[in-house]
Design an enzyme around this catalytic site. Structure first.
Site, PDB file in Angstrom:
ATOM      1  CD  GLU B  65      -1.361  -2.355   2.055  1.00 25.55           C
ATOM      2  OE1 GLU B  65      -0.137  -2.580   2.028  1.00 25.55           O
ATOM      3  OE2 GLU B  65      -2.176  -3.075   2.668  1.00 25.55           O
ATOM      4  CG  LEU B 219      22.342 -28.116   5.160  1.00 26.00           C
ATOM      5  CD1 LEU B 219      21.644 -28.059   6.516  1.00 26.00           C
ATOM      6  CD2 LEU B 219      21.550 -29.005   4.207  1.00 26.00           C
TER       7      LEU B 219
END
Lengths: 354, 354
Positions: B65, B219
Site C-alpha cells: 500500500e 546446506l
C-alpha cells in the site's frame, strides 16, 4: 521407408511375429523414359508411384510383402521391375506362409530396400537368396527407426529369450503392502487401469504362486470401450504362475482370460526358456516381491514400469528384496524413458543399462 | 485485482512477510461526472484509471500500500476518493513500517477492496479500523487466488508454526543409502540442482545432527548465473541442526551460507516453536531418515518433494522409518500437485491431506 514404418506400426505389438510394413514403388522413369528398377538411391529426389502397400497383421496372416503384392494385384498394377521398400529383411522361411523372398522374386521385383536385418535364425537369409537370384538388395535404410519400432521383438529374437518388462506398484518408501498385509489400494484406480492397458500389449503375464494365493489376481487385460464399459480386451495374454505351490482350483486365474500355464521352478532362466519355447516375445512380470527380486537379481529385466503412490507406510512388505547390492556403485540402475503422472501416482518407465 | 495479484507475485516468496500487491484506482467518473468513490462493484465494467501501484519487496521495505501511494505521488496523482485494490487486508500494525490502514486513510482513499483477511494477530484489524473511520471496505475479492498465492504464509500464520516441506531423495525401492552407507549418488545432478533452487525459496533448512556428522552438508542455496557459473544465491536460508550431537568445528555447516542454529531437541513441536519464534514461515526438512520420520510421525509435513531415482538397491538405509502404520488405510497419504521428470529422476510434489 517412412510410409513403410508407419504401416508397420499399425500391426499388433504382441505375438510371435514382428511389426512389418512394405511399399512397392514403380520403376523410376528417368527422363520420362521407362528403364527398369530406378537408381535405388534413398536420396533420389524423384517421387515414384506407389503400386501397392501392406503390413503384417499378426501370426497366421500374410506377411507385409505378401500383403503389398496382393494390394498391387487388386489395383491391377504391374510390379515387374518394381522396388520393394520393407522395414525388415524379407524372410526366407516357409512357416504359416511361404517365404517372402521367393514371392517378391516371383512377382518380378527388381530391387529390395530394407531397414533391419532379420535376426530370426529360422527366417534369415532372404537378402542373400534374393541377391543370388539377381535382385538388387540394400539394407540399413532408416535402421535406427526400424530398430526402435522392433525393439522388443529384436531383443527377444537376438537373445533367444523374451523381452521382460517388470511392473511394480509401491508407496514412495518402497512398500507393496502394509505390516498387516493389506495392499488395497496403495496406487490409484488410474494407475491400475493404465497397467491393464500394458497387459493387452504383451504375450504373457508372470506372477509368483505366492501372489496367486495371497492376492488371487485375474491377470486379464481389461479395457474401457467407447461406451464407457470396462470389459475383457480382445487379446488376452498367457497367464503364467511361477513356483511350486499349486494354483487353487477356485483361483480367478482359472477363470475367463488367457491360457494358464504353470512353471514349477524358481529359476528365472528356466522360466524364460519355457516361455521362449511358446514363442512368447514379451513378458510382463507383475510380482510379487519374491519373483521381482529373482528377475532383478538375474539381470533379466529389460524395462521397468514403476508406479509410485504419494503414500508413506514406514514399514510393511518391500517391493524388492535383497539384490546382493552392498554399495551404490553396484545398484541396479535403469535409464529413464519417461515420467508420467497417472492419477495421483508417478509412473517411471526406464530401461536396463547393460 | 488481477494486476494486484500479478504484482504481489513479484515479491519474495520467503521471509516473514507475505507477498502483497496493491493498485490505486481513480474514483469512477459515472457518466462523465466526477463523483467520489465509484460503485466499488467488482463487475463495474468501466475501466478506471490507475493512479499508482506497488508490491512488497520483503521485510524492512515498504508494504504494498505504501509502495502504491509513493508511486502515485511520483506520478503527481491525487488519490483523494480513490479505491485501493490490495491482495491482503491492510495491516493495522506498527512494525518496521507504519500501519497501512492509517496510511490509506490519511491519503484520502475512500474504498478498500482486498482478497484475503490478514490472519496475523499482530497486524489484523485493518479492515475494522478503516470502516470505523468511514472508509468502505470489501474483502474476499478473488479470495481463492489470493489464498493460493499466500498458501505457505497463511498456513504458517494461522497455525502459528512454519509451513513444512519435506524433501526426500531415494531409490525406487525407498533407500537413501546402500548397505555400506554409500549414498553418492542415487539421484542425479539435475535433481540436486533442482533441490537447490527450492532452498532459495525457504527461510530455513533443517537437518538432523546425525546427517551433519555423516554427510557434512553445506546446506547452502546455490544457483547458476547467466554466465553459467554456479555460486551461492543472494538469499541464504537459516541452517538448523536438530539433535543433541555437537556440530563439528570443521563442519561445512559453519562455512559460508546462512546463519547456523542448533536446536538440541528431538521434539518436532519444540523445533517448530523455536523457528516460529524467529519469524520462520517456511521450513525445508532435508533429512536424514530419523528426522524425516519424526516430522511425518508428528503429522508435521505440509508438502512433500520426493525425488525418486530409477535405481534399485534391495537393501540399505530406508528413506523413512517406522511410522506406527500397520494397515494401508492408516498410511500417510499425500495429494499429488505435480509429477515432473528431473533429469533421470521423477519428482512428485504432493500435499498432506488433513
Amino acid at each position: 521407408m517412412s510410409r513403410a514404418l508407419e504401416l508397420a506400426a499399425l500391426g499388433p505389438v504382441r505375438g510371435p511375429n514382428p511389426q512389418v510394413g512394405c511399399v512397392l514403388l514403380a520403376p523410376s522413369s528417368g527422363d520420362g523414359v521407362g528403364r527398369g528398377a530406378g537408381t535405388g538411391r534413398a536420396d533420389d529426389p524423384r517421387p515414384r508411384r506407389v503400386l501397392g502397400a501392406g503390413y503384417h497383421r499378426g501370426a497366421g496372416t500374410p506377411h507385409a510383402e505378401a500383403a503389398a503384392l496382393a494390394d498391387a494385384r487388386r489395383r491391377g498394377a504391374n510390379v515387374r521391375g518394381a522396388t520393394a521398400v520393407v522395414t525388415l529383411e524379407p524372410c526366407n522361411h516357409t512357416g504359416r506362409t511361404p517365404p517372402c523372398a521367393v514371392a517378391l522374386y516371383d512377382a518380378g521385383v527388381a530391387e529390395v530396400l530394407h531397414a533391419v536385418a532379420d535376426p530370426n535364425p529360422a527366417a534369415t537369409g532372404g537378402a542373400a537368396w534374393l541377391r543370388g537370384h539377381g535382385v538388387r538388395v540394400e539394407g540399413g535404410l532408416r535402421a535406427p527407426e526400424g530398430e526402435s519400432l522392433l525393439r522388443v521383438w529384436l531383443t527377444a529374437l537376438r537373445r533367444g529369450t523374451p523381452f521382460v518388462t517388470l511392473k511394480t506398484a509401491s508407496s514412495l518408501d518402497g512398500y507393496v503392502a502394509a505390516a498387516d498385509g493389506s495392499s488395497r489400494w496403495i496406487t490409484g484406480a488410474e494407475a491400475r487401469a493404465h497397467a491393464h492397458g500394458i497387459r493387452a500389449q504383451v504375450d504373457a503375464i508372470v506372477v509368483g504362486t505366492g501372489t496367486v494365493v495371497a492376492d488371487d489376481p485375474a491377470l486379464t487385460a481389461r479395457e474401457r470401450g467407447v461406451d464407457g464399459v470396462v470389459r475383457l480386451a480382445e487379446h488376452q495374454p498367457l497367464r503364467v504362475a511361477v513356483g511350486r505351490r499349486d494354483v487353487p482350483p477356485t483361483a480367478r486365474l482359472r477363470g475367463p482370460g488367457g491360457e494358464l500355464v504353470q512353471v514349477r521352478s524358481h529359476d528365472v532362466g528356466e522360466v524364460l526358456a519355457a516361455l521362449a519355447g511358446r514363442e512368447v516375445r514379451h513378458v510382463l512380470v507383475e510380482g510379487g516381491p519374491v519373483l521381482s527380486t529373482a528377475f532383478l537379481a538375474a539381470d533379466a529385466v529389460d524395462e521397468l514400469h514403476a508406479y509410485v503412490a504419494p503414500v508413506l507406510l514406514g514399514s510393511g512388505r518391500r517391493v524388492v528384496g535383497d539384490l546382493g547390492v552392498r554399495t551404490v556403485a553396484a545398484a541396479r540402475r535403469f535409464r529413464t524413458v519417461e515420467v508420467l503422472r497417472v492419477g495421483d501416482d508417478a509412473l517411471t518407465v526406464s530401461r536396463w543399462v547393460r
